[in-house]
Design a protein around this motif. Sequence first.
Motif, PDB file in Angstrom:
ATOM      1  N   VAL A 101      85.457  90.864 -71.312  1.00  0.00           N
ATOM      2  CA  VAL A 101      84.622  89.671 -71.297  1.00  0.00           C
ATOM      3  C   VAL A 101      83.620  89.824 -70.168  1.00  0.00           C
ATOM      4  CG1 VAL A 101      84.575  87.158 -70.970  1.00  0.00           C
ATOM      5  CG2 VAL A 101      86.473  88.226 -72.220  1.00  0.00           C
ATOM      6  N   THR A 102      82.360  89.505 -70.439  1.00  0.00           N
ATOM      7  CA  THR A 102      81.316  89.602 -69.427  1.00  0.00           C
ATOM      8  C   THR A 102      80.612  88.267 -69.264  1.00  0.00           C
ATOM      9  OG1 THR A 102      80.950  91.938 -69.970  1.00  0.00           O
ATOM     10  CG2 THR A 102      79.210  90.812 -68.739  1.00  0.00           C
ATOM     11  N   PHE A 103      80.449  87.847 -68.011  1.00  0.00           N
ATOM     12  CA  PHE A 103      79.645  86.674 -67.669  1.00  0.00           C
ATOM     13  C   PHE A 103      78.330  87.169 -67.071  1.00  0.00           C
ATOM     14  CE2 PHE A 103      83.315  83.488 -66.583  1.00  0.00           C
ATOM     15  CZ  PHE A 103      83.828  83.664 -67.858  1.00  0.00           C
ATOM     16  N   CYS A 104      77.223  86.572 -67.461  1.00  0.00           N
ATOM     17  CA  CYS A 104      75.923  86.828 -66.844  1.00  0.00           C
ATOM     18  C   CYS A 104      75.608  85.650 -65.916  1.00  0.00           C
ATOM     19  CB  CYS A 104      74.838  86.980 -67.895  1.00  0.00           C
ATOM     20  SG  CYS A 104      75.076  88.389 -68.998  1.00  0.00           S
ATOM     21  N   ILE A 105      75.455  85.923 -64.620  1.00  0.00           N
ATOM     22  CA  ILE A 105      75.359  84.868 -63.619  1.00  0.00           C
ATOM     23  C   ILE A 105      74.050  85.001 -62.847  1.00  0.00           C
ATOM     24  CG2 ILE A 105      76.473  83.792 -61.635  1.00  0.00           C
ATOM     25  CD1 ILE A 105      78.156  83.721 -64.186  1.00  0.00           C
ATOM     26  N   GLY A 106      73.306  83.913 -62.735  1.00  0.00           N
ATOM     27  CA  GLY A 106      72.101  83.916 -61.922  1.00  0.00           C
ATOM     28  C   GLY A 106      72.413  84.288 -60.484  1.00  0.00           C
ATOM     29  N   LYS A 107      71.466  84.936 -59.815  1.00  0.00           N
ATOM     30  CA  LYS A 107      71.739  85.492 -58.486  1.00  0.00           C
ATOM     31  C   LYS A 107      72.066  84.422 -57.449  1.00  0.00           C
ATOM     32  CE  LYS A 107      69.664  90.004 -58.905  1.00  0.00           C
ATOM     33  NZ  LYS A 107      68.882  91.066 -58.247  1.00  0.00           N
ATOM     34  N   HIS A 108      71.557  83.218 -57.643  1.00  0.00           N
ATOM     35  CA  HIS A 108      71.848  82.142 -56.686  1.00  0.00           C
ATOM     36  C   HIS A 108      73.118  81.376 -57.033  1.00  0.00           C
ATOM     37  CE1 HIS A 108      69.799  80.297 -60.042  1.00  0.00           C
ATOM     38  NE2 HIS A 108      70.135  79.099 -59.614  1.00  0.00           N
ATOM     39  N   PRO A 156      79.904  80.441 -56.213  1.00  0.00           N
ATOM     40  CA  PRO A 156      80.759  79.417 -56.827  1.00  0.00           C
ATOM     41  C   PRO A 156      81.581  79.948 -57.998  1.00  0.00           C
ATOM     42  CG  PRO A 156      78.579  78.513 -56.382  1.00  0.00           C
ATOM     43  CD  PRO A 156      78.487  79.986 -56.141  1.00  0.00           C
ATOM     44  N   VAL A 157      81.016  80.887 -58.745  1.00  0.00           N
ATOM     45  CA  VAL A 157      81.762  81.472 -59.858  1.00  0.00           C
ATOM     46  C   VAL A 157      82.907  82.334 -59.329  1.00  0.00           C
ATOM     47  CG1 VAL A 157      81.628  82.950 -61.893  1.00  0.00           C
ATOM     48  CG2 VAL A 157      79.723  81.426 -61.338  1.00  0.00           C
ATOM     49  N   LEU A 158      82.638  83.140 -58.334  1.00  0.00           N
ATOM     50  CA  LEU A 158      83.691  83.974 -57.749  1.00  0.00           C
ATOM     51  C   LEU A 158      84.821  83.124 -57.173  1.00  0.00           C
ATOM     52  CD1 LEU A 158      81.603  86.755 -55.955  1.00  0.00           C
ATOM     53  CD2 LEU A 158      82.814  86.903 -58.142  1.00  0.00           C
ATOM     54  N   ASP A 159      84.477  81.966 -56.603  1.00  0.00           N
ATOM     55  CA  ASP A 159      85.510  81.071 -56.075  1.00  0.00           C
ATOM     56  C   ASP A 159      86.432  80.583 -57.188  1.00  0.00           C
ATOM     57  OD1 ASP A 159      84.392  81.355 -53.567  1.00  0.00           O
ATOM     58  OD2 ASP A 159      83.273  79.458 -53.634  1.00  0.00           O
ATOM     59  N   GLN A 160      85.858  80.211 -58.325  1.00  0.00           N
ATOM     60  CA  GLN A 160      86.668  79.739 -59.454  1.00  0.00           C
ATOM     61  C   GLN A 160      87.506  80.873 -60.032  1.00  0.00           C
ATOM     62  OE1 GLN A 160      87.054  76.654 -60.616  1.00  0.00           O
ATOM     63  NE2 GLN A 160      85.574  75.676 -59.252  1.00  0.00           N
ATOM     64  N   HIS A 173      90.508  88.721 -61.658  1.00  0.00           N
ATOM     65  CA  HIS A 173      89.678  89.664 -60.914  1.00  0.00           C
ATOM     66  C   HIS A 173      88.502  90.049 -61.791  1.00  0.00           C
ATOM     67  CE1 HIS A 173      88.372  92.953 -58.369  1.00  0.00           C
ATOM     68  NE2 HIS A 173      88.342  93.729 -59.454  1.00  0.00           N
ATOM     69  N   ALA A 174      87.316  90.116 -61.194  1.00  0.00           N
ATOM     70  CA  ALA A 174      86.112  90.502 -61.927  1.00  0.00           C
ATOM     71  C   ALA A 174      85.447  91.687 -61.239  1.00  0.00           C
ATOM     72  CB  ALA A 174      85.142  89.334 -62.009  1.00  0.00           C
ATOM     73  N   TYR A 175      84.926  92.612 -62.044  1.00  0.00           N
ATOM     74  CA  TYR A 175      84.109  93.704 -61.534  1.00  0.00           C
ATOM     75  C   TYR A 175      82.656  93.238 -61.542  1.00  0.00           C
ATOM     76  CZ  TYR A 175      88.271  96.510 -62.302  1.00  0.00           C
ATOM     77  OH  TYR A 175      89.557  97.005 -62.257  1.00  0.00           O
ATOM     78  N   VAL A 176      82.007  93.239 -60.385  1.00  0.00           N
ATOM     79  CA  VAL A 176      80.667  92.676 -60.234  1.00  0.00           C
ATOM     80  C   VAL A 176      79.637  93.802 -60.179  1.00  0.00           C
ATOM     81  CG1 VAL A 176      79.165  91.217 -58.837  1.00  0.00           C
ATOM     82  CG2 VAL A 176      81.626  90.725 -58.968  1.00  0.00           C
ATOM     83  N   SER A 177      78.595  93.690 -60.991  1.00  0.00           N
ATOM     84  CA  SER A 177      77.472  94.628 -60.939  1.00  0.00           C
ATOM     85  C   SER A 177      76.168  93.839 -60.882  1.00  0.00           C
ATOM     86  CB  SER A 177      77.469  95.555 -62.162  1.00  0.00           C
ATOM     87  OG  SER A 177      77.358  94.808 -63.363  1.00  0.00           O
ATOM     88  N   GLU A 178      75.196  94.386 -60.179  1.00  0.00           N
ATOM     89  CA  GLU A 178      73.920  93.681 -60.000  1.00  0.00           C
ATOM     90  C   GLU A 178      72.873  94.254 -60.943  1.00  0.00           C
ATOM     91  OE1 GLU A 178      70.835  92.266 -56.444  1.00  0.00           O
ATOM     92  OE2 GLU A 178      72.466  93.680 -56.023  1.00  0.00           O
ATOM     93  N   GLU A 179      72.254  93.356 -61.714  1.00  0.00           N
ATOM     94  CA  GLU A 179      71.150  93.720 -62.590  1.00  0.00           C
ATOM     95  C   GLU A 179      69.843  93.254 -61.947  1.00  0.00           C
ATOM     96  OE1 GLU A 179      71.679  95.125 -65.829  1.00  0.00           O
ATOM     97  OE2 GLU A 179      73.784  95.360 -65.240  1.00  0.00           O
ATOM     98  N   ARG A 180      68.737  93.465 -62.647  1.00  0.00           N
ATOM     99  CA  ARG A 180      67.439  93.096 -62.084  1.00  0.00           C
ATOM    100  C   ARG A 180      67.319  91.605 -61.832  1.00  0.00           C
ATOM    101  NH1 ARG A 180      62.366  91.714 -64.175  1.00  0.00           N
ATOM    102  NH2 ARG A 180      63.155  91.892 -66.305  1.00  0.00           N
TER     103      ARG A 180
END
Length: 335
Positions: free
Chosen positions: A112-119, A123-127, A134-141
Amino acid sequence: RPISTLEVGTLVLTHLGRWRPINKVMRRMTGETVLVSAQGSPKIHATPEHPFLIESGEWADAKTLGGQRIVQILPEQGSPIDGSDAYWWMVGRYLADGYCQDRKGRENAGRVTFCIGKHKLQPVLDQVEMAGFHAYVSEERTAYKLAFTRNDFYRNMKIFGRGASEKDIPGHIVASLSTDQAESLLSGYLAGDGCYKPKNGWEAGTTSKALAYSLALVAQKARRVVCSVVVRIPPATKEIEGRTINQKPLWTISIPDRNRSAWVSGSRGVKLCRKVEPAGPAEVWNISVTEDGLRPSPRGLRRAGGYAWTNPAPGEGECRGCELERVLGKKCSLH
């Protein structure tokens, strides 16, 4: 589901807030129909004699509804369902920003993948942490992507639909959520797709008609307000960064801080029918429902071009309520 797709045996939500099977489907051409304009709803295309549940608890023909108040029914409370408030917040966030990907060669496995705005990341990581994930986080443009590789989470999220226009909240899940769980799901969704306007409350948009209506009932349950659902038909295509994309109808749900002319009483949301106008001939569909008569709730009216809130019956594939409760270790009270 569109009423034209319903079959004998499909469970629909009736005016008593109960799931009951269809025992007969009928269709015919009629020379006269009407458009019912109710507060905060797209126009309802119905036959003039179609019965609507009104504020008094009686039934009134569609042609007589102008100036009267009609009723929107919540499904009766189901068996309690597991999941912490943080978990249901994540379900809401999935409905806003998530999608599922299958793992090749492995049945019922994926991510499952969530797309999260940079700002919005922290709050998402806290939830996520509060829910025990546990989520693997990667940064897109333009955003972060959070990937979840637990197969049970993947199976659970598939129940709510894979792509944006397929998202929905199964009726049995809406019925089983506690008030706090419903608020958590709604808050998670609004954290992703919502926009707060001080004078009007929350607004959110989706290309899924089913999700818009199910969110309206979740909000009615959680916040005791009657929501508005309207549709906007955009141009068929749009240019974005040199690319031509196809556009779908956009369903907007408005969740007020408080209602001015509508209200919630028990399981009923009451709202004003503003006008009824003639609409000419059309093909219409009727359904007969076991035990509860011929009157599904306003979420599932028998009408021309109508839409019904359904839950699969035994033999139609696994009920999504059954599947979710099986994964969470519960038993669906319907089957």
